[in-house]
Design a protein around this motif. Structure first.
Motif, PDB file in Angstrom:
ATOM      1  N   PRO A  42      -4.828 -10.786   5.312  1.00 19.59           N
ATOM      2  CA  PRO A  42      -5.677  -9.631   5.580  1.00 19.59           C
ATOM      3  C   PRO A  42      -5.019  -8.672   6.555  1.00 19.59           C
ATOM      4  O   PRO A  42      -4.329  -9.095   7.488  1.00 19.59           O
ATOM      5  CB  PRO A  42      -6.929 -10.265   6.193  1.00 19.59           C
ATOM      6  CG  PRO A  42      -6.426 -11.522   6.856  1.00 19.59           C
ATOM      7  CD  PRO A  42      -5.283 -12.002   6.015  1.00 19.59           C
ATOM      8  N   ALA A  43      -5.213  -7.397   6.317  1.00 20.69           N
ATOM      9  CA  ALA A  43      -4.720  -6.359   7.226  1.00 20.69           C
ATOM     10  C   ALA A  43      -5.586  -5.132   6.992  1.00 20.69           C
ATOM     11  O   ALA A  43      -6.174  -4.965   5.915  1.00 20.69           O
ATOM     12  CB  ALA A  43      -3.247  -6.051   6.938  1.00 20.69           C
ATOM     13  N   ARG A  44      -5.647  -4.269   8.000  1.00 22.19           N
ATOM     14  CA  ARG A  44      -6.503  -3.072   7.913  1.00 22.19           C
ATOM     15  C   ARG A  44      -5.702  -1.889   7.430  1.00 22.19           C
ATOM     16  O   ARG A  44      -4.663  -1.555   8.007  1.00 22.19           O
ATOM     17  CB  ARG A  44      -7.097  -2.723   9.281  1.00 22.19           C
ATOM     18  CG  ARG A  44      -8.431  -3.336   9.534  1.00 22.19           C
ATOM     19  CD  ARG A  44      -9.077  -2.737  10.784  1.00 22.19           C
ATOM     20  NE  ARG A  44     -10.064  -1.711  10.435  1.00 22.19           N
ATOM     21  CZ  ARG A  44     -10.718  -0.998  11.342  1.00 22.19           C
ATOM     22  NH1 ARG A  44     -10.480  -1.170  12.631  1.00 22.19           N
ATOM     23  NH2 ARG A  44     -11.615  -0.105  10.959  1.00 22.19           N
ATOM     24  N   VAL A  45      -6.228  -1.231   6.397  1.00 19.96           N
ATOM     25  CA  VAL A  45      -5.540  -0.100   5.781  1.00 19.96           C
ATOM     26  C   VAL A  45      -6.412   1.146   5.873  1.00 19.96           C
ATOM     27  O   VAL A  45      -7.589   1.103   5.509  1.00 19.96           O
ATOM     28  CB  VAL A  45      -5.247  -0.386   4.291  1.00 19.96           C
ATOM     29  CG1 VAL A  45      -4.539   0.798   3.639  1.00 19.96           C
ATOM     30  CG2 VAL A  45      -4.428  -1.669   4.119  1.00 19.96           C
ATOM     31  N   ALA A  46      -5.834   2.247   6.339  1.00 25.48           N
ATOM     32  CA  ALA A  46      -6.482   3.560   6.259  1.00 25.48           C
ATOM     33  C   ALA A  46      -5.859   4.300   5.085  1.00 25.48           C
ATOM     34  O   ALA A  46      -4.647   4.547   5.086  1.00 25.48           O
ATOM     35  CB  ALA A  46      -6.271   4.337   7.550  1.00 25.48           C
ATOM     36  N   ASP A  47      -6.660   4.610   4.075  1.00 22.85           N
ATOM     37  CA  ASP A  47      -6.186   5.312   2.879  1.00 22.85           C
ATOM     38  C   ASP A  47      -6.633   6.772   3.009  1.00 22.85           C
ATOM     39  O   ASP A  47      -7.813   7.088   2.812  1.00 22.85           O
ATOM     40  CB  ASP A  47      -6.781   4.633   1.637  1.00 22.85           C
ATOM     41  CG  ASP A  47      -6.314   5.260   0.334  1.00 22.85           C
ATOM     42  OD1 ASP A  47      -5.530   6.235   0.368  1.00 22.85           O
ATOM     43  OD2 ASP A  47      -6.745   4.779  -0.738  1.00 22.85           O
ATOM     44  N   LEU A  48      -5.696   7.631   3.358  1.00 23.19           N
ATOM     45  CA  LEU A  48      -6.023   9.024   3.691  1.00 23.19           C
ATOM     46  C   LEU A  48      -5.866   9.913   2.464  1.00 23.19           C
ATOM     47  O   LEU A  48      -4.805   9.932   1.845  1.00 23.19           O
ATOM     48  CB  LEU A  48      -5.124   9.503   4.831  1.00 23.19           C
ATOM     49  CG  LEU A  48      -5.188   8.625   6.088  1.00 23.19           C
ATOM     50  CD1 LEU A  48      -4.236   9.138   7.154  1.00 23.19           C
ATOM     51  CD2 LEU A  48      -6.625   8.545   6.633  1.00 23.19           C
ATOM     52  N   GLY A  49      -6.929  10.640   2.114  1.00 23.89           N
ATOM     53  CA  GLY A  49      -6.948  11.395   0.862  1.00 23.89           C
ATOM     54  C   GLY A  49      -7.055  10.418  -0.287  1.00 23.89           C
ATOM     55  O   GLY A  49      -6.295  10.458  -1.249  1.00 23.89           O
ATOM     56  N   CYS A  50      -8.047   9.545  -0.183  1.00 28.95           N
ATOM     57  CA  CYS A  50      -8.137   8.359  -1.064  1.00 28.95           C
ATOM     58  C   CYS A  50      -8.576   8.689  -2.476  1.00 28.95           C
ATOM     59  O   CYS A  50      -8.522   7.825  -3.352  1.00 28.95           O
ATOM     60  CB  CYS A  50      -9.091   7.339  -0.456  1.00 28.95           C
ATOM     61  SG  CYS A  50     -10.775   7.969  -0.270  1.00 28.95           S
ATOM     62  N   GLY A  51      -9.036   9.927  -2.728  1.00 27.16           N
ATOM     63  CA  GLY A  51      -9.450  10.288  -4.077  1.00 27.16           C
ATOM     64  C   GLY A  51     -10.587   9.410  -4.564  1.00 27.16           C
ATOM     65  O   GLY A  51     -11.537   9.115  -3.825  1.00 27.16           O
ATOM     66  N   THR A  52     -10.477   8.949  -5.807  1.00 25.02           N
ATOM     67  CA  THR A  52     -11.550   8.147  -6.407  1.00 25.02           C
ATOM     68  C   THR A  52     -11.469   6.676  -6.012  1.00 25.02           C
ATOM     69  O   THR A  52     -12.201   5.860  -6.554  1.00 25.02           O
ATOM     70  CB  THR A  52     -11.498   8.256  -7.941  1.00 25.02           C
ATOM     71  OG1 THR A  52     -10.211   7.775  -8.381  1.00 25.02           O
ATOM     72  CG2 THR A  52     -11.707   9.679  -8.416  1.00 25.02           C
ATOM     73  N   GLY A  53     -10.562   6.332  -5.107  1.00 23.30           N
ATOM     74  CA  GLY A  53     -10.544   4.973  -4.565  1.00 23.30           C
ATOM     75  C   GLY A  53      -9.770   3.953  -5.382  1.00 23.30           C
ATOM     76  O   GLY A  53      -9.922   2.749  -5.177  1.00 23.30           O
ATOM     77  N   THR A  54      -8.908   4.424  -6.262  1.00 26.64           N
ATOM     78  CA  THR A  54      -8.192   3.476  -7.127  1.00 26.64           C
ATOM     79  C   THR A  54      -7.265   2.561  -6.325  1.00 26.64           C
ATOM     80  O   THR A  54      -7.221   1.345  -6.570  1.00 26.64           O
ATOM     81  CB  THR A  54      -7.383   4.235  -8.196  1.00 26.64           C
ATOM     82  OG1 THR A  54      -8.285   5.056  -8.936  1.00 26.64           O
ATOM     83  CG2 THR A  54      -6.694   3.268  -9.140  1.00 26.64           C
TER      84      THR A  54
END
Ligand SMILES: C[S@@+](CC[C@H](N)C(=O)[O-])C[C@H]1O[C@@H](n2cnc3c(N)ncnc32)[C@H](O)[C@@H]1O
Length: 190
Positions: A42-54
Motif C-alpha cells: 500500500p502507498a498513497r497516490v495523488a492523481d492530479l487531473g485524474c479525469g474519469t478515474g481510469t
C-alpha cells in the motif's frame, strides 16, 4: 482548454483506448508500466487531473490508496462512479488543495502540458510528496501540436528536482494504434 471544454469531453473521454483502458492488453501494459515505477502497495497516490478515474481504478485494484483531483465536475462525477473506494475532489491542479507532504506518489497523466505556469504547478505537486516520494508524469508532444516535448518536461522538473528518468512510450499497445509523435513517462525520485 477551459473547464467547460473538459466537462464537454467527459461523456466520451473513455472511448480513447488509453483513456478508458477497455482493451485488456492496453490496461495490462499501463498496469505493468506504472507498477514498475511506483513503490509497492500500500502507498498513497495523488492523481492530479485524474479525469474519469481510469488510472485511479487501476491503482486501487492493485492495493493503492488514491486521492484524485480534477477541475471538471463532469470528470469527477464519472471518477466517483468508477472508483467508489477512492477520494475525489474538484479543484485546480495549478494549486491542488491536498495535504502537503502526505503522498508517496504524485501521478499526473497528460495534465502538466495544460498548466499555464507548469514550473509553479509542478513545484506545488512536489510539495504534496513525503520525503522519498516519487513524481510520475506521463506527457507527450502530440501530432496535434499540443503538449510538451520530453526535453521541455525535464527542464520543468529540474527546477524542483535533482533526478529524473524518461522512458519513451513508443509501443502501440499503450495507445491502441501506432504513433509517430513523442509520448513518454517521466519519473523523478529525488
Ligand atoms: C487529457 S485529460 C487526462 C485525464 C487523466 N489524467 C487520464 O490520463 O486519463 C486532462 C485532464 O486534466 C484536467 N485538467 C486540465 N486542467 C486542469 C486544471 N487546471 N486543474 C485540474 N484539472 C485539470 C481535465 O479536466 C482532464 O480531466
Amino acid at each position: 482548454m477551459t473547464r467547460e471544454l473538459w466537462d464537454q469531453e467527459a461523456a466520451t473521454f473513455d472511448r480513447e483506448p488509453d483513456h478508458g483502458l477497455a482493451d485488456p492488453a492496453t490496461r495490462a501494459a499501463w498496469r505493468d508500466l506504472l507498477l514498475g515505477v511506483l513503490p509497492s502497495a500500500p502507498a498513497r497516490v495523488a492523481d492530479l487531473g485524474c479525469g474519469t478515474g481510469t488510472l485511479a481504478r487501476l491503482l486501487v485494484d492493485e492495493g493503492y490508496e488514491v486521492d484524485g483531483l480534477d477541475f471538471s465536475e463532469e470528470m469527477i462525477t464519472r471518477a466517483r462512479a468508477k472508483v467508489p473506494e477512492a477520494h475525489f475532489v474538484v479543484d485546480d491542479a495549478a494549486s491542488p488543495g491536498l495535504e502537503p507532504h502526505a503522498y508517496d506518489v504524485v501521478l499526473s497523466r497528460h495534465v502538466l502540458w495544460a498548466m499555464s505556469d507548469p514550473v509553479q504547478a509542478f513545484g506545488r505537486w512536489v510539495n504534496l510528496l513525503r520525503p522519498g516520494g516519487v513524481a510520475v508524469l506521463v506527457e507527450g508532444s502530440w501530432s496535434t501540436g499540443a503538449g510538451l516535448t520530453a526535453d521541455e518536461a525535464a527542464e520543468i522538473v529540474r527546477q524542483h528536482r535533482s533526478e529524473l528518468t524518461v522512458q519513451h512510450l513508443t509501443d502501440a499497445v499503450y495507445w491502441g494504434k501506432e504513433i509517430d509523435d513523442e509520448r513518454y513517462l517521466l519519473v523523478s525520485r529525488a
